[in-house]
Scaffold this motif. Structure first.
Motif, PDB file in Angstrom:
ATOM      1  N   GLN A 224     114.412 -47.102  88.107  1.00 17.54           N
ATOM      2  CA  GLN A 224     113.265 -47.946  88.441  1.00 17.54           C
ATOM      3  C   GLN A 224     113.698 -49.200  89.208  1.00 17.54           C
ATOM      4  N   GLN A 225     114.857 -49.713  88.884  1.00 15.76           N
ATOM      5  CA  GLN A 225     115.325 -50.968  89.455  1.00 15.76           C
ATOM      6  C   GLN A 225     116.209 -50.768  90.698  1.00 15.76           C
ATOM      7  N   ASN A 226     116.225 -49.536  91.220  1.00 14.26           N
ATOM      8  CA  ASN A 226     116.963 -49.224  92.459  1.00 14.26           C
ATOM      9  C   ASN A 226     118.451 -49.529  92.351  1.00 14.26           C
ATOM     10  N   LEU A 227     119.027 -49.203  91.195  1.00 13.07           N
ATOM     11  CA  LEU A 227     120.442 -49.473  90.977  1.00 13.07           C
ATOM     12  C   LEU A 227     121.331 -48.261  91.226  1.00 13.07           C
ATOM     13  N   LEU A 228     120.748 -47.080  91.430  1.00 12.93           N
ATOM     14  CA  LEU A 228     121.532 -45.852  91.546  1.00 12.93           C
ATOM     15  C   LEU A 228     121.377 -45.219  92.921  1.00 12.93           C
ATOM     16  N   ALA A 229     122.482 -44.677  93.425  1.00  9.72           N
ATOM     17  CA  ALA A 229     122.453 -44.003  94.716  1.00  9.72           C
ATOM     18  C   ALA A 229     121.694 -42.677  94.641  1.00  9.72           C
TER      19      ALA A 229
ATOM     20  N   VAL B 147     122.707 -58.380  89.310  1.00 11.05           N
ATOM     21  CA  VAL B 147     121.562 -57.481  89.160  1.00 11.05           C
ATOM     22  C   VAL B 147     121.981 -56.176  88.497  1.00 11.05           C
ATOM     23  N   GLY B 148     123.273 -55.839  88.572  1.00 11.30           N
ATOM     24  CA  GLY B 148     123.760 -54.607  87.966  1.00 11.30           C
ATOM     25  C   GLY B 148     124.374 -54.791  86.595  1.00 11.30           C
ATOM     26  N   GLN B 149     124.225 -55.957  85.990  1.00  8.52           N
ATOM     27  CA  GLN B 149     124.725 -56.166  84.638  1.00  8.52           C
ATOM     28  C   GLN B 149     123.888 -55.336  83.667  1.00  8.52           C
ATOM     29  N   THR B 150     124.523 -54.704  82.703  1.00  4.70           N
ATOM     30  CA  THR B 150     123.807 -53.807  81.805  1.00  4.70           C
ATOM     31  C   THR B 150     122.775 -54.557  80.965  1.00  4.70           C
ATOM     32  N   THR B 151     123.131 -55.720  80.433  1.00  8.41           N
ATOM     33  CA  THR B 151     122.159 -56.505  79.668  1.00  8.41           C
ATOM     34  C   THR B 151     120.954 -56.859  80.525  1.00  8.41           C
ATOM     35  N   VAL B 152     121.188 -57.247  81.766  1.00  6.76           N
ATOM     36  CA  VAL B 152     120.093 -57.590  82.680  1.00  6.76           C
ATOM     37  C   VAL B 152     119.194 -56.378  82.908  1.00  6.76           C
ATOM     38  N   THR B 153     119.780 -55.203  83.068  1.00  7.85           N
ATOM     39  CA  THR B 153     118.988 -53.993  83.282  1.00  7.85           C
ATOM     40  C   THR B 153     118.123 -53.695  82.070  1.00  7.85           C
ATOM     41  N   TRP B 154     118.690 -53.843  80.878  1.00  5.59           N
ATOM     42  CA  TRP B 154     117.893 -53.652  79.671  1.00  5.59           C
ATOM     43  C   TRP B 154     116.722 -54.637  79.640  1.00  5.59           C
ATOM     44  N   VAL B 155     117.011 -55.918  79.860  1.00  8.21           N
ATOM     45  CA  VAL B 155     115.964 -56.942  79.772  1.00  8.21           C
ATOM     46  C   VAL B 155     114.886 -56.705  80.818  1.00  8.21           C
ATOM     47  N   ARG B 156     115.273 -56.434  82.048  1.00  7.02           N
ATOM     48  CA  ARG B 156     114.286 -56.204  83.106  1.00  7.02           C
ATOM     49  C   ARG B 156     113.467 -54.952  82.813  1.00  7.02           C
ATOM     50  N   GLY B 157     114.121 -53.916  82.273  1.00  8.11           N
ATOM     51  CA  GLY B 157     113.390 -52.701  81.925  1.00  8.11           C
ATOM     52  C   GLY B 157     112.389 -52.924  80.820  1.00  8.11           C
TER      53      GLY B 157
ATOM     54  N   VAL C 147     117.909 -64.824  90.455  1.00  2.92           N
ATOM     55  CA  VAL C 147     119.008 -65.559  91.074  1.00  2.92           C
ATOM     56  C   VAL C 147     120.317 -65.025  90.504  1.00  2.92           C
ATOM     57  N   THR C 148     121.157 -64.431  91.347  1.00  2.00           N
ATOM     58  CA  THR C 148     122.411 -63.833  90.890  1.00  2.00           C
ATOM     59  C   THR C 148     123.593 -64.758  91.152  1.00  2.00           C
ATOM     60  N   PHE C 149     124.667 -64.521  90.398  1.00  2.00           N
ATOM     61  CA  PHE C 149     125.865 -65.349  90.502  1.00  2.00           C
ATOM     62  C   PHE C 149     127.108 -64.542  90.849  1.00  2.00           C
ATOM     63  N   GLU C 150     127.042 -63.219  90.740  1.00  2.00           N
ATOM     64  CA  GLU C 150     128.202 -62.364  91.000  1.00  2.00           C
ATOM     65  C   GLU C 150     127.757 -61.094  91.714  1.00  2.00           C
ATOM     66  N   ASN C 151     128.725 -60.461  92.394  1.00  2.68           N
ATOM     67  CA  ASN C 151     128.494 -59.133  92.955  1.00  2.68           C
ATOM     68  C   ASN C 151     128.537 -58.089  91.848  1.00  2.68           C
ATOM     69  N   ALA C 152     127.997 -56.931  92.134  1.00  2.00           N
ATOM     70  CA  ALA C 152     128.157 -55.796  91.233  1.00  2.00           C
ATOM     71  C   ALA C 152     129.634 -55.416  91.172  1.00  2.00           C
ATOM     72  N   HIS C 153     130.036 -54.740  90.103  1.00  2.00           N
ATOM     73  CA  HIS C 153     131.431 -54.330  89.964  1.00  2.00           C
ATOM     74  C   HIS C 153     131.827 -53.276  90.993  1.00  2.00           C
ATOM     75  N   LEU C 154     130.901 -52.417  91.370  1.00  2.00           N
ATOM     76  CA  LEU C 154     131.213 -51.315  92.281  1.00  2.00           C
ATOM     77  C   LEU C 154     131.178 -51.787  93.722  1.00  2.00           C
ATOM     78  N   ASP C 155     132.288 -51.611  94.429  1.00  5.07           N
ATOM     79  CA  ASP C 155     132.319 -51.962  95.843  1.00  5.07           C
ATOM     80  C   ASP C 155     131.255 -51.176  96.599  1.00  5.07           C
ATOM     81  N   GLY C 156     130.587 -51.853  97.523  1.00  6.53           N
ATOM     82  CA  GLY C 156     129.604 -51.187  98.364  1.00  6.53           C
ATOM     83  C   GLY C 156     128.186 -51.272  97.858  1.00  6.53           C
ATOM     84  N   PHE C 157     127.991 -51.741  96.619  1.00 10.90           N
ATOM     85  CA  PHE C 157     126.624 -51.900  96.119  1.00 10.90           C
ATOM     86  C   PHE C 157     126.136 -53.301  96.452  1.00 10.90           C
ATOM     87  N   ALA C 158     125.046 -53.386  97.181  1.00  6.80           N
ATOM     88  CA  ALA C 158     124.467 -54.673  97.558  1.00  6.80           C
ATOM     89  C   ALA C 158     123.240 -54.951  96.706  1.00  6.80           C
TER      90      ALA C 158
END
Length: 307
Positions: free
Chosen positions: A273-278, A112-122, A138-149
């Motif tokens: 908008q996509q709730n990706l930032l703290a 969900v935190g992939q940059t291409t995905v963020t562009w497309v969803r936006g 449907v996601t296949f990987e965790n975000a790169h940053l530890d602690g982001f769910a």
């Protein structure tokens, strides 16, 4: 001599730097031997292993919002591309899928935190009125940053079956595929006439959908502005030597804060908008005094041929 641990992928604009054709008397770049840069991004944001690193923008935004000691250098790295064509469906398995018919569909995304995905969803949300919560992501990987769910409502794929294979088998209705999108007549774009749509989007926003830029260790930027200016010079010279053509009049790997301001502003808005930032961030929050001043230090030649 100062040695800088560096992550920098192999692209036309970086080859002269990676090959040591371009060097500096102030330092040596110890470049990480990684076949795929994005597999190393978790190390960039979760440790202080790298002084200079190519980094996906959403990963950088999340790290910056979380207080990680990184600052952005206004240098776009990688093979620039538009993003509209990255959302595809398998026409062999389903009838036509458009943004208007995405509700209820299962759409595979790497994370969900992939940059291409963020562009497309936006783009779907802001240009096509898609309610992102109505889509089964449907996601296949965790975000790169530890602690982001993953945000609520996002589903994790079970098992080891790859995303593309699931799309071909009909387990997914559509998928966002960036690098590695196959030239396969079965795969059709969800956004009609995607290249023209991308051109129109870029002209409307005065922006391009950039993915990776250079991040620096914050202490290096603060304590050694001379070194940072030299890194910038090498990257600018490497870009000039590559002489990559413009696409539809746009430089898809622009250098400079002002050249990237509109693109960064749009992507920050999409990420919020996509709730990706703290916390909310502005474009200027991404830089410090050293990297903000780089535009005046040295600029690549922007006289590439228009394609």
């Amino acid at each position: 001599m100062l040695h800088l641990s560096t992550l920098l992928g192999n692209y036309p604009g970086t080859r002269a730097v990676r090959s040591k054709l371009l060097t500096s008397p102030l330092f040596e770049l110890d470049i990480c031997d990684a076949k795929v840069s994005n597999r190393v991004f978790p190390r960039v944001v979760n440790t202080r292993e790298f002084a200079v690193a190519e980094l996906a923008l959403i990963t950088f935004f999340q790290a910056r919002a979380a207080g990680r000691p990184l600052v952005l250098m206004p240098a776009v790295i990688g093979a620039g591309r538009h993003q509209h064509q990255c959302l595809v469906y398998n026409a062999e398995r389903s009838g036509p899928i458009t943004p208007d018919t995405l509700a209820g569909k299962r759409v595979g995304i790497r994370s969900v935190g992939q940059t291409t995905v963020t562009w497309v969803r936006g783009i779907l949300q802001n240009d096509h009125g898609v309610d992102l919560d109505s889509v089964r992501w449907v996601t296949f990987e965790n975000a790169h940053l530890d602690g982001f769910a993953d945000p609520a409502g996002v589903e994790r794929a079970q098992g080891d079956k790859p995303l593309l294979e699931r799309l071909y088998d009909g387990e997914l209705d559509a998928a966002v595929i960036g690098t590695g999108l196959p030239d396969d007549p079965r795969l059709k774009p969800v956004i009609a006439h995607p290249l023209q749509a991308a051109r129109d989007w870029s002209r409307r926003h005065g922006a391009v959908s950039i993915n990776h830029m250079v991040a620096l260790d914050a202490d290096l930027a603060r304590e050694r502005p001379d070194v940072v200016r030299e890194v910038w010079r090498l990257l600018c010279e490497g870009k000039r030597m590559a002489a990559e053509p413009r696409v539809d009049g746009f430089d898809l790997t622009p250098f400079g804060l002002e050249a990237n301001r509109a693109s960064l502003d749009v992507l920050l808005r999409y990420a919020l908008q996509q709730n990706l930032l703290a916390r909310p961030l502005s474009v200027d929050d991404l830089f410090d005094d050293t990297t903000r001043a780089l535009e005046a230090a040295f600029q690549p030649d922007h006289t590439e041929t228009t394609a």
